[in-house]
Design a protein around this motif. Structure first.
Motif, short mmCIF file in Angstrom:
data_model
loop_
_atom_site.label_atom_id
_atom_site.label_comp_id
_atom_site.label_asym_id
_atom_site.label_seq_id
_atom_site.Cartn_x
_atom_site.Cartn_y
_atom_site.Cartn_z
N TYR A 178 -7.35 9.15 -4.23
CA TYR A 178 -6.67 8.00 -4.61
C TYR A 178 -5.81 7.64 -3.33
O TYR A 178 -5.89 6.16 -3.17
CB TYR A 178 -5.65 7.71 -6.05
CG TYR A 178 -6.47 7.44 -6.95
CD1 TYR A 178 -6.97 6.55 -7.57
CD2 TYR A 178 -7.09 8.87 -7.83
CE1 TYR A 178 -7.57 6.23 -8.79
CE2 TYR A 178 -7.66 8.74 -9.15
CZ TYR A 178 -8.01 7.06 -9.41
OH TYR A 178 -9.06 7.19 -10.58
N THR A 179 -5.37 8.43 -2.61
CA THR A 179 -4.75 7.93 -1.50
C THR A 179 -5.68 7.31 -0.53
O THR A 179 -5.31 6.24 0.04
CB THR A 179 -4.27 9.19 -0.69
OG1 THR A 179 -3.17 9.70 -1.58
CG2 THR A 179 -3.21 8.92 0.38
N ALA A 180 -6.88 7.74 -0.45
CA ALA A 180 -8.31 7.27 0.41
C ALA A 180 -8.54 5.92 0.09
O ALA A 180 -8.74 4.92 0.70
CB ALA A 180 -9.26 8.17 0.36
N MET A 181 -8.35 5.91 -1.42
CA MET A 181 -8.88 4.48 -2.03
C MET A 181 -7.77 3.47 -1.83
O MET A 181 -7.99 2.31 -1.25
CB MET A 181 -8.70 4.41 -3.52
CG MET A 181 -10.00 4.99 -4.03
SD MET A 181 -10.07 5.61 -5.89
CE MET A 181 -9.97 3.83 -6.75
N ALA B 39 0.93 -1.11 0.07
CA ALA B 39 -0.03 0.07 -0.02
C ALA B 39 0.78 1.37 -0.06
O ALA B 39 0.68 2.29 -0.81
CB ALA B 39 -0.83 0.15 1.10
N GLU B 40 1.93 1.20 0.72
CA GLU B 40 2.95 2.47 0.80
C GLU B 40 3.39 2.87 -0.53
O GLU B 40 3.49 3.80 -1.11
CB GLU B 40 4.14 2.18 1.82
CG GLU B 40 4.82 3.38 2.06
CD GLU B 40 4.16 4.70 2.30
OE1 GLU B 40 4.36 5.76 1.86
OE2 GLU B 40 3.16 4.77 3.03
N SER B 41 3.83 1.56 -1.34
CA SER B 41 4.29 1.74 -2.61
C SER B 41 3.27 2.40 -3.73
O SER B 41 3.59 3.13 -4.25
CB SER B 41 4.85 0.34 -3.15
OG SER B 41 5.70 -0.33 -2.50
N ALA B 42 1.86 1.93 -3.39
CA ALA B 42 0.88 2.58 -4.35
C ALA B 42 0.76 4.21 -3.93
O ALA B 42 0.67 4.83 -4.69
CB ALA B 42 -0.38 1.75 -3.97
N ARG B 43 0.93 4.30 -2.47
CA ARG B 43 0.68 5.81 -2.02
C ARG B 43 2.09 6.47 -2.81
O ARG B 43 1.58 7.77 -3.38
CB ARG B 43 0.97 6.05 -0.67
CG ARG B 43 -0.56 5.57 0.13
CD ARG B 43 -0.25 6.06 1.50
NE ARG B 43 -1.22 5.00 2.44
CZ ARG B 43 -0.67 4.03 2.83
NH1 ARG B 43 0.41 3.72 3.14
NH2 ARG B 43 -1.62 3.30 3.65
N VAL B 44 3.31 6.12 -2.87
CA VAL B 44 4.25 6.74 -3.43
C VAL B 44 4.02 7.11 -4.87
O VAL B 44 4.42 8.03 -5.38
CB VAL B 44 5.58 5.85 -3.07
CG1 VAL B 44 6.72 6.43 -3.96
CG2 VAL B 44 5.95 6.00 -1.67
N ALA B 45 3.63 6.16 -5.73
CA ALA B 45 3.31 6.07 -6.85
C ALA B 45 2.42 7.12 -7.26
O ALA B 45 2.54 8.02 -8.24
CB ALA B 45 2.81 4.77 -7.47
N VAL B 46 1.34 7.36 -6.33
CA VAL B 46 0.19 8.40 -6.71
C VAL B 46 0.76 9.61 -6.00
O VAL B 46 0.50 10.64 -6.93
CB VAL B 46 -0.81 7.90 -5.52
CG1 VAL B 46 -1.89 9.36 -5.49
CG2 VAL B 46 -1.86 6.95 -6.04
N ARG C 201 3.17 15.03 -8.16
CA ARG C 201 4.52 15.87 -8.43
C ARG C 201 4.58 16.09 -9.99
O ARG C 201 4.77 17.22 -10.13
CB ARG C 201 5.68 15.07 -7.66
CG ARG C 201 6.87 16.11 -7.85
CD ARG C 201 8.10 15.16 -7.69
NE ARG C 201 8.44 14.27 -8.54
CZ ARG C 201 8.85 13.04 -8.51
NH1 ARG C 201 8.89 12.57 -7.32
NH2 ARG C 201 8.88 12.15 -9.47
N ASP C 202 4.37 15.24 -10.87
CA ASP C 202 4.27 15.54 -12.18
C ASP C 202 3.34 16.53 -12.69
O ASP C 202 3.53 17.35 -13.26
CB ASP C 202 4.23 14.12 -12.87
CG ASP C 202 5.22 13.24 -12.84
OD1 ASP C 202 6.45 13.63 -12.46
OD2 ASP C 202 5.09 11.93 -13.16
N GLY C 203 1.94 16.50 -12.04
CA GLY C 203 1.03 17.34 -12.20
C GLY C 203 1.40 18.73 -11.86
O GLY C 203 1.13 19.87 -12.44
#
Length: 187
Positions: free
Chosen positions: A169-172, A124-131, A136-138
């Protein structure tokens, strides 16, 4: 909003959705004490000179709640598939019956359940980092547009939209983690 400066929020959302998809795939591979064919998805075998997923070497079935079977199509591959399962770290001891490999799923003990919740949390932490990386790109796109003359009002508006997507998405991710941890701890 100025029509001259459009931030592609659809692309950002698609990329965040991709992070959620990857998380769901990783969660599916976590063993929860119930048999599931998807738990074999991450395991690959060196077959015919190529790395091949198990589900492309045989038929994966779940005949009962605590048993997965693999009917390997090529008799020469049975040993390789069995070895790959043993070395995968799933903690399952395959049993051979001709070309059929049976995988009895043992009950999870309390300690193993706690370990699996920690693994789920790291996924889940890896997914949060990806989000957050997509966020950051946005924000970088917005800074670039600001440098090209985007108004302060538009900057604030776009930053708010990107942050709103990130929060969603972080909440998801958090909700998916909560559900998976509850499933793992369920006896």
């Amino acid at each position: 909003m100025s029509d001259d400066f459009e931030i592609d929020t659809d692309d950002l959302e698609r990329r965040m959705e991709g992070a959620m998809g990857a998380l769901k795939t990783e969660f599916a591979s976590l063993r929860t004490g119930r048999a599931a064919g998807s738990m074999l998805d991450p395991i690959t075998v060196d077959a015919y000179g190529q790395i091949t997923p198990i589900n492309q070497l045989g038929t994966v079935n779940v005949p009962e709640p605590r048993m997965v079977t693999i009917n390997v199509w090529d008799k020469g591959m049975v040993g390789k598939v069995e070895k790959a399962i043993r070395e995968s770290g799933l903690g399952i001891n395959p049993q051979l019956n001709g070309t059929i490999i049976m995988l009895p799923i043992p009950e999870l003990n309390e300690e193993r359940r706690r370990e699996l919740t920690k693994v789920a949390a790291s996924y889940a932490e890896s997914a949060r980092v990806a989000v957050r990386n997509v966020r950051r790109d946005g924000m970088d796109q917005i800074k670039k547009a600001k440098g090209n003359g985007m108004s302060e009002d538009d900057v604030k508006l776009w930053e708010g939209e990107v942050q709103e997507l990130t929060n969603k998405y972080t909440a998801m991710v958090d909700k998916a983690l909560e559900g998976k941890q509850a499933e793992i701890m369920q006896v």
